[in-house]
Write an enzyme that holds these catalytic residues in place. Structure first.
Site, PDB file in Angstrom:
ATOM      1  N   ASP A   1       0.860  -1.183   0.000  1.00 48.36           N
ATOM      2  CA  ASP A   1       0.000   0.000   0.000  1.00 48.36           C
ATOM      3  C   ASP A   1       0.907   1.247   0.000  1.00 48.36           C
ATOM      4  O   ASP A   1       1.735   1.392   0.912  1.00 48.36           O
ATOM      5  CB  ASP A   1      -0.864  -0.050   1.269  1.00 48.36           C
ATOM      6  CG  ASP A   1      -1.811   1.135   1.373  1.00 48.36           C
ATOM      7  OD1 ASP A   1      -1.724   2.049   0.524  1.00 48.36           O
ATOM      8  OD2 ASP A   1      -2.622   1.139   2.319  1.00 48.36           O
TER       9      ASP A   1
ATOM     10  N   GLU B   1      29.360   8.433   6.364  1.00 45.37           N
ATOM     11  CA  GLU B   1      29.444   7.016   6.718  1.00 45.37           C
ATOM     12  C   GLU B   1      29.424   6.168   5.446  1.00 45.37           C
ATOM     13  O   GLU B   1      29.094   4.996   5.471  1.00 45.37           O
ATOM     14  CB  GLU B   1      28.378   6.605   7.732  1.00 45.37           C
ATOM     15  CG  GLU B   1      26.973   7.012   7.418  1.00 45.37           C
ATOM     16  CD  GLU B   1      26.020   6.693   8.554  1.00 45.37           C
ATOM     17  OE1 GLU B   1      25.935   5.514   8.948  1.00 45.37           O
ATOM     18  OE2 GLU B   1      25.340   7.610   9.047  1.00 45.37           O
TER      19      GLU B   1
ATOM     20  N   CYS C   1      25.353   8.832  11.767  1.00 45.78           N
ATOM     21  CA  CYS C   1      24.750  10.084  11.281  1.00 45.78           C
ATOM     22  C   CYS C   1      25.091  11.305  12.134  1.00 45.78           C
ATOM     23  O   CYS C   1      24.887  12.437  11.696  1.00 45.78           O
ATOM     24  CB  CYS C   1      23.225   9.943  11.212  1.00 45.78           C
ATOM     25  SG  CYS C   1      22.713   8.504  10.289  1.00 45.78           S
TER      26      CYS C   1
ATOM     27  N   THR D   1      14.069   3.760   2.832  1.00 45.48           N
ATOM     28  CA  THR D   1      14.526   5.006   3.477  1.00 45.48           C
ATOM     29  C   THR D   1      15.850   5.508   2.895  1.00 45.48           C
ATOM     30  O   THR D   1      16.503   6.354   3.487  1.00 45.48           O
ATOM     31  CB  THR D   1      14.695   4.819   5.004  1.00 45.48           C
ATOM     32  OG1 THR D   1      15.786   3.914   5.234  1.00 45.48           O
ATOM     33  CG2 THR D   1      13.451   4.263   5.653  1.00 45.48           C
TER      34      THR D   1
ATOM     35  N   SER E   1      16.660  -0.218  16.264  1.00 47.31           N
ATOM     36  CA  SER E   1      17.311   1.077  16.017  1.00 47.31           C
ATOM     37  C   SER E   1      16.378   2.229  16.398  1.00 47.31           C
ATOM     38  O   SER E   1      16.826   3.268  16.883  1.00 47.31           O
ATOM     39  CB  SER E   1      17.760   1.201  14.559  1.00 47.31           C
ATOM     40  OG  SER E   1      16.666   1.402  13.694  1.00 47.31           O
TER      41      SER E   1
ATOM     42  N   HIS F   1      17.425  14.647  13.684  1.00 48.31           N
ATOM     43  CA  HIS F   1      17.942  13.704  12.680  1.00 48.31           C
ATOM     44  C   HIS F   1      16.725  12.960  12.120  1.00 48.31           C
ATOM     45  O   HIS F   1      15.914  12.431  12.888  1.00 48.31           O
ATOM     46  CB  HIS F   1      18.925  12.714  13.311  1.00 48.31           C
ATOM     47  CG  HIS F   1      19.217  11.554  12.414  1.00 48.31           C
ATOM     48  ND1 HIS F   1      19.770  11.726  11.166  1.00 48.31           N
ATOM     49  CD2 HIS F   1      18.982  10.223  12.534  1.00 48.31           C
ATOM     50  CE1 HIS F   1      19.885  10.546  10.577  1.00 48.31           C
ATOM     51  NE2 HIS F   1      19.410   9.613  11.385  1.00 48.31           N
TER      52      HIS F   1
ATOM     53  N   ASN G   1      16.800   9.534   3.526  1.00 41.79           N
ATOM     54  CA  ASN G   1      17.803   9.698   4.582  1.00 41.79           C
ATOM     55  C   ASN G   1      19.151  10.095   3.985  1.00 41.79           C
ATOM     56  O   ASN G   1      19.657   9.406   3.102  1.00 41.79           O
ATOM     57  CB  ASN G   1      17.947   8.367   5.347  1.00 41.79           C
ATOM     58  CG  ASN G   1      18.740   8.526   6.636  1.00 41.79           C
ATOM     59  OD1 ASN G   1      19.258   9.601   6.940  1.00 41.79           O
ATOM     60  ND2 ASN G   1      18.824   7.456   7.400  1.00 41.79           N
TER      61      ASN G   1
ATOM     62  N   SER H   1      23.630   6.124  14.948  1.00 45.17           N
ATOM     63  CA  SER H   1      23.514   4.755  15.450  1.00 45.17           C
ATOM     64  C   SER H   1      24.835   4.333  16.066  1.00 45.17           C
ATOM     65  O   SER H   1      25.894   4.838  15.709  1.00 45.17           O
ATOM     66  CB  SER H   1      23.161   3.803  14.313  1.00 45.17           C
ATOM     67  OG  SER H   1      21.879   4.088  13.836  1.00 45.17           O
TER      68      SER H   1
END
Ligand code: CAA
Length: 444
Positions: free
Chosen positions: A31, A83, A120, A163, A211, A243, A327, A363
């Protein structure tokens, strides 16, 4: 102390766009509302075949330097936060400086260059390093260039695939800044966590649900740490940029943050008639019952007009760009700040000397919360950005093209596809050197 902060900012998105509702959801047989409403994402940005973290960073930096009429000798420090680095030794900042030196007459040989890593949050850490360098008086009248650049790709089929995103944010850190001053109080929440990591691998190993919990736990700790240094009230802040791995994450963090900041204030008292007072741990026999009560209170809180008015004013504007690009890892919180200021400018809001509460996260895991004060030059600076043009001009890729471009940027694949866009007035990836280094050239 001299006022130090962000004097100028630039934004550079990857030039391709994957539509999540039309293309991604369709292919996954999902969806579309799972992405547009659940995660709050409409599209992801991807780099074209000739783009990568260096080109996006160098193109953002060049536009910033040209706008501000800067030469390499005006910059005493180049810090890149990423990263997605492709080299364990040579920092991305050297590649970026090498690109820029192709188009300026002088060089960055006297600039201190580095690369920051902590998932991040390293974009914010690099800003902090640059601020400290200037505040310590070591800058010899030069400014620092901080660039957060990432190609946030997940393994095909990973839960994080929706993401993804790619882009760079360049920031000029200087004395008497035009955009915001960075205030000295900082709250930290930091712990050894294995929620998202890349142990010698390009794509992350992610425990997606965990996470999200870790993000919230560390954010709460950071807020508690900040509150040991200063009082907070929901009305203190014009914007609260978080963030933003995806806007749905911020929806959860904002509820936690608001509840926390509103505790023991007139806001809690005013809301008490409607939804009661906030549960206090001492009123409960065990942690679980307390947590359940807290969740029930938070659910009611987010339904109140008071909360929704605050959310619409302080949070929603910060998510407007992220919903269109996905992201950007290290750049994400800086995109959120920029989006909020862009919205304020477009809506004629008077933000001079207003405070921002900036909530960064990486993270592994660490949250950091600090305040910033918007400076009178902010509107003029934000007016120079070309965010809307860049977003509109992205090439909308089909599912097949997405599969190809994901492979192009996969270090283990050797796929070679023609670019979907034509480079113009920008740095491009131009093949490999004799020691395996990536090479770049400027295309007029
Ligand atoms: N209509 C409306 N909403 C819908 C829906 C529909 N048809 N279908 C699902 N949803 C909602 C779900 O209810 C859920 O919302 P809530 O969490 O509020 O309940 C949301 O859409 C997402 O649905 P799922 O939880 O089923 O999605 P998922 O399991 O496929 O993936 C994810 C979610 C775990 C976050 C995944 O995207 C992921 O692993 N992402 C990468 C990790 C990440 O970004 N973590 C964030 C914190 S860590 C961090 O911030 C660092 C970083 O940058 C990576």
């Amino acid at each position: 102390m001299t006022d130090v902060g962000i004097d100028a900012v630039e934004f550079r998105t990857g030039k391709l766009k994957l539509d999540l509702a039309e293309t991604f959801a369709e292919e996954k047989d999902d969806d579309p509302a799972k992405y547009t409403k659940g995660l709050g994402l409409h599209a992801s940005s991807f780099p074209d075949a000739y783009e990568d973290i260096v080109t996006m960073a160098a193109n953002a930096a060049k536009r910033l330097m040209d706008r501000r009429d800067l030469q390499p000798q005006d910059i005493g420090r180049i810090d890149v936060a990423t990263e997605s680095a492709f080299d364990h030794s040579k920092p991305v900042s050297t590649y970026v400086a090498g690109c820029l030196e192709q188009v300026y007459d002088t060089n960055f040989h006297h600039a201190n260059k580095g690369e920051r890593k902590f998932a991040c949050i390293s974009g914010t850490q690099s800003v902090d390093d640059a601020v400290n360098w200037i505040a310590a008086g070591k800058n010899r009248d030069r400014a620092a260039l901080v660039i957060a650049t990432d190609t946030a790709l997940y393994e095909r089929g990973d839960s994080g695939e929706a993401t993804q995103g790619a882009g760079a944010v360049a920031m000029l850190i200087d004395e008497d800044p035009d955009v915001v001053t960075i205030e000295p109080e900082q709250g930290f929440g930091s712990a050894d966590e294995t929620d998202f990591l890349k142990p010698n691998q390009q794509f992350p190993s992610v425990d997606g649900k965990r996470s999200m919990q870790v993000y919230l736990m560390r954010m709460r700790e950071a807020l508690e740490d900040l509150e040991m240094q200063r009082d907070t009230h929901p009305d203190d802040f014009a914007l609260v940029p978080f963030h933003t791995p995806f806007p749905g994450m911020v929806r959860k963090a904002a509820a936690l943050g608001y509840r926390h900041v509103a505790r023991n204030t007139d806001v809690e008292e005013e809301l008490a008639e409607e939804i009661g007072r906030q549960p206090r741990p001492e009123a409960f026999d065990d942690e679980e019952t307390y947590r359940d009560a807290l969740k029930e209170y938070t659910d009611k809180l987010t339904e109140t007009d008071t909360y929704q008015e605050w959310y619409g004013r302080a949070i929603e504007p910060t998510l407007e760009i992220s919903a269109q690009v996905g992201n950007w890892y290290t750049g994400s919180v800086h995109v959120a700040r920029l989006a909020g200021l862009k919205h304020a400018r477009e809506n004629g809001l008077d933000f001079d000397n207003r405070e921002l509460l900036v909530c960064s996260y990486g993270s592994g895991a660490q949250a950091e919360i600090h305040t910033e004060t918007v400076q009178p030059g902010w509107e003029e600076e934000i007016a120079q950005l070309s965010v809307d043009n860049q977003l509109v001009e992205r090439y909308d890729i089909s599912w097949d093209q997405y599969e190809q471009i994901h492979d192009v940027h996969n270090h283990d694949e050797t796929t070679d596809v023609d670019a979907f866009t034509t480079p113009e007035d920008e740095f491009v990836f131009d093949g490999w050197g004799r020691m395996g280094e990536r090479k770049y050239t400027y295309v007029e």
